[in-house]
Design a protein around this motif. Structure first.
Motif, PDB file in Angstrom:
ATOM      1  N   ILE A 151       1.834   1.875  -3.529  1.00 18.82           N
ATOM      2  CA  ILE A 151       0.683   2.362  -4.302  1.00 18.82           C
ATOM      3  C   ILE A 151       0.409   3.831  -3.996  1.00 18.82           C
ATOM      4  CG2 ILE A 151      -1.824   2.151  -4.571  1.00 18.82           C
ATOM      5  CD1 ILE A 151      -1.475  -0.888  -4.248  1.00 18.82           C
ATOM      6  N   CYS A 152       0.487   4.201  -2.727  1.00 21.62           N
ATOM      7  CA  CYS A 152       0.259   5.602  -2.350  1.00 21.62           C
ATOM      8  C   CYS A 152       1.291   6.515  -2.993  1.00 21.62           C
ATOM      9  CB  CYS A 152       0.297   5.750  -0.828  1.00 21.62           C
ATOM     10  SG  CYS A 152      -1.215   5.240  -0.002  1.00 21.62           S
ATOM     11  N   PRO A 187      -5.353  -1.271  -4.789  1.00 22.30           N
ATOM     12  CA  PRO A 187      -5.367  -1.655  -3.379  1.00 22.30           C
ATOM     13  C   PRO A 187      -6.779  -2.014  -2.930  1.00 22.30           C
ATOM     14  CG  PRO A 187      -5.464   0.706  -3.537  1.00 22.30           C
ATOM     15  CD  PRO A 187      -5.375   0.200  -4.953  1.00 22.30           C
ATOM     16  N   TYR A 195       3.005   6.003  -5.718  1.00 21.35           N
ATOM     17  CA  TYR A 195       2.768   6.084  -7.162  1.00 21.35           C
ATOM     18  C   TYR A 195       1.578   6.991  -7.454  1.00 21.35           C
ATOM     19  CZ  TYR A 195       2.094   4.724 -12.011  1.00 21.35           C
ATOM     20  OH  TYR A 195       1.952   4.761 -13.372  1.00 21.35           O
ATOM     21  N   THR A 196       0.528   6.879  -6.634  1.00 15.71           N
ATOM     22  CA  THR A 196      -0.699   7.638  -6.870  1.00 15.71           C
ATOM     23  C   THR A 196      -0.523   9.117  -6.593  1.00 15.71           C
ATOM     24  OG1 THR A 196      -2.062   5.713  -6.285  1.00 15.71           O
ATOM     25  CG2 THR A 196      -3.127   7.872  -6.223  1.00 15.71           C
ATOM     26  N   GLU A 253      -6.435   5.400  -6.612  1.00 18.29           N
ATOM     27  CA  GLU A 253      -5.212   4.766  -6.126  1.00 18.29           C
ATOM     28  C   GLU A 253      -4.909   3.503  -6.931  1.00 18.29           C
ATOM     29  OE1 GLU A 253      -5.654   4.085  -1.962  1.00 18.29           O
ATOM     30  OE2 GLU A 253      -5.701   6.209  -1.449  1.00 18.29           O
ATOM     31  N   CYS A 254      -3.716   3.440  -7.475  1.00 12.65           N
ATOM     32  CA  CYS A 254      -3.284   2.257  -8.218  1.00 12.65           C
ATOM     33  C   CYS A 254      -1.786   2.364  -8.469  1.00 12.65           C
ATOM     34  CB  CYS A 254      -4.055   2.124  -9.541  1.00 12.65           C
ATOM     35  SG  CYS A 254      -3.734   3.456 -10.712  1.00 12.65           S
ATOM     36  N   LEU A 255      -1.230   1.329  -9.098  1.00 12.76           N
ATOM     37  CA  LEU A 255       0.206   1.321  -9.365  1.00 12.76           C
ATOM     38  C   LEU A 255       0.467   0.536 -10.647  1.00 12.76           C
ATOM     39  CD1 LEU A 255       3.146   0.817  -6.947  1.00 12.76           C
ATOM     40  CD2 LEU A 255       2.864  -0.844  -8.785  1.00 12.76           C
ATOM     41  N   TYR A 271       0.821  -1.206   0.000  1.00 13.36           N
ATOM     42  CA  TYR A 271       0.000   0.000   0.000  1.00 13.36           C
ATOM     43  C   TYR A 271       0.860   1.264   0.000  1.00 13.36           C
ATOM     44  CZ  TYR A 271      -3.807   3.203   0.972  1.00 13.36           C
ATOM     45  OH  TYR A 271      -4.716   4.232   0.891  1.00 13.36           O
TER      46      TYR A 271
END
Length: 471
Positions: free
Chosen positions: A104-105, A194, A107-108, A171-173, A101
């Protein structure tokens, strides 16, 4: 529990120097099922067996669902090989959840992303839960590859097709963008989402090719759905002493050896289809343990998001937002500039044309025809001038140029700001907001002026018509 997310600096997405820690990278590789690409430090060799477990993502996602259905579908119906040894190192597994997570955060919220459209072959169980809860409980991997073909990921109970509509703020990666050459599936163009994203589901018609595809035991697909991802249910929360105490208590319950052994026993019981009524208490105990794990993860995610959106995160968001404002303002400025250039050029052309034919009229060269052409040309010039005035094109060009330059000046000032701290960042963010508010107010003003001018023009036309009819 370690919440330190500082890692090595790498150029990322061409917009800033991102911080993806080695632990975040290896957690992504672990989820992607390419443990052979994971490099452990000298003091971490005891984790070698843990990071060698295949298909760990199955267990990672299975533990995130709030009932026993996921275990029944994966372990019993589909016969998935999920190694219970992953529970022998639940402490590291919790770290993997947090690292995923955290990545991901970053990247977002640290990068500029575009809206995307992705695809996934899943099981009907996933649809039922998303439709019931209105959010996804587990991580979800999807592909940007539009062309669908038969693949091992379709060997699922109640094969169901999903298409994900993803706005730029979801939110994604992008796995391949972050992992680069370390990615185990460079051709998959994998996007990782996520848990805890709000969703809206819409039924879709399957294509002829999709109808021919089969899930486990050669069963026909259950359907196809469009999933529109919304905002996250994870809200940023500072790591207070109270939350830290809550996390320590939850982690202690999760790491309880008896609970872990019970979890292993439940997995084995379901895998062997052993539904002895005497084991009901064991399953209830397991579900309670699983919910503690889920609660722990949610609380950790709130803290991770808070940390990510701290100064560095907010500073990156500010720069990206400012760049977006600059691009939008410049695009509108260019559009109005091009329109005005076209109108001005056309006015010059017809003005010159009118002058030429007026000269012909004076010289009595085809005087009637020249007069008519001159009148039409002058009428066109007057029409274009009226359009420009009614639409406030000149004012709007001034506005867009001014707003563009103010945003650009703000970017330049921040670039060379000597003291960059939270207080100074807040000051610059407020300046950006003030420019945006000023822009909105000018838009309202032009709208009011346009309506007023249109009413005045209509009134003038009505008076002219009345005067003509009376005469």
């Amino acid at each position: 529990m370690s919440l330190d997310r500082t890692g090595r600096k790498e150029t990322f997405n061409g917009t800033y120097q991102a911080v993806f820690s080695a632990k975040e990278i290896r957690s992504l590789l672990y989820y992607q099922n390419v443990g052979e690409n994971i490099v452990l430090e000298g003091n971490e060799q005891h984790l070698k067996k843990f990071y060698s477990i295949k298909n760990a993502y199955e267990a990672i996602n299975m533990l995130m669902f709030d009932d026993i259905g996921s275990e029944q579908v994966r372990l019993s119906v589909e016969g998935r090989r999920i190694d219970s040894d992953i529970l022998n190192n639940i402490d590291e597994l919790l770290n993997v959840y947090c690292n995923l997570y955290s990545a991901i955060c970053k990247y977002t919220y640290f990068s500029k992303k575009e809206a995307i459209y992705t695809y996934r072959d899943d099981r009907y169980y996933t649809y039922l839960h998303m439709n019931s809860h209105k959010f996804n409980e587990s991580f979800l991997s999807a592909t940007l590859n539009e062309k669908k073909k038969e693949n091992p990921f379709q060997e699922k109970d109640g094969l169901t097709f999903f298409e994900f509509q993803v706005n730029s703020d979801v939110e994604c990666l992008d796995m391949n963008e972050v992992l680069g050459e370390m990615s185990g599936y460079p051709g998959e163009r994998e996007i990782l989402f996520p848990p805890f994203l709000n969703v809206e589901l819409k039924h879709m018609e399957m294509t002829p090719d999709e109808k021919k595809m089969r899930g486990i035991k050669d069963k026909v697909p259950c359907g196809k759905y469009l999933v529109v991802f919304r905002d996250s249910r994870i809200f940023p929360t500072a790591l207070t002493s109270q939350i830290r105490t809550e996390l320590i208590k939850l982690r202690k319950l999760i790491l309880d050896p008896a609970s872990i052994e019970n979890a292993k026993a439940v997995w084995k019981q379901i895998r062997e289809n052993n539904y002895n009524p005497k084991n009901v208490e064991r399953i209830i105990y397991y579900l309670k343990w699983k919910r503690n794990l889920q609660l722990y993860i949610r609380k950790c995610y709130s803290v991770i998001k808070w940390e990510t959106m701290g100064f560095k995160g907010r500073e990156c968001m500010f720069r990206n937002e400012l760049n977006n404002h600059i691009s939008a303002a410049n695009e509108k400025r260019k559009r109005y500039e091009n329109i005005l250039h076209f109108i001005f050029g056309t006015e010059v052309f017809f003005g010159v044309l009118a002058g030429i034919f007026l000269a012909f009229n004076v010289l009595e060269y085809h005087s009637e025809c020249s007069k008519i052409v001159a009148i039409y040309a002058l009428g066109t010039v007057a029409f274009l001038a009226g359009v420009s005035k009614v639409l406030s094109l000149t004012d709007k060009l001034h506005q867009r140029t001014d707003i563009f330059l103010r945003y650009d000046e703000l970017r330049m000032k921040w670039k060379y700001e000597m003291v960059k701290d939270t207080e100074k960042l807040n000051e610059y963010i407020q300046k950006m907001i003030d420019i945006s508010i000023s822009d909105n107010e000018l838009c309202r003003q032009y709208t009011r002026n346009n309506i007023k001018k249109m009413h005045e023009w209509e009134k003038q036309m009505e008076e002219n018509l009345n005067g003509t009819s009376k005469s």
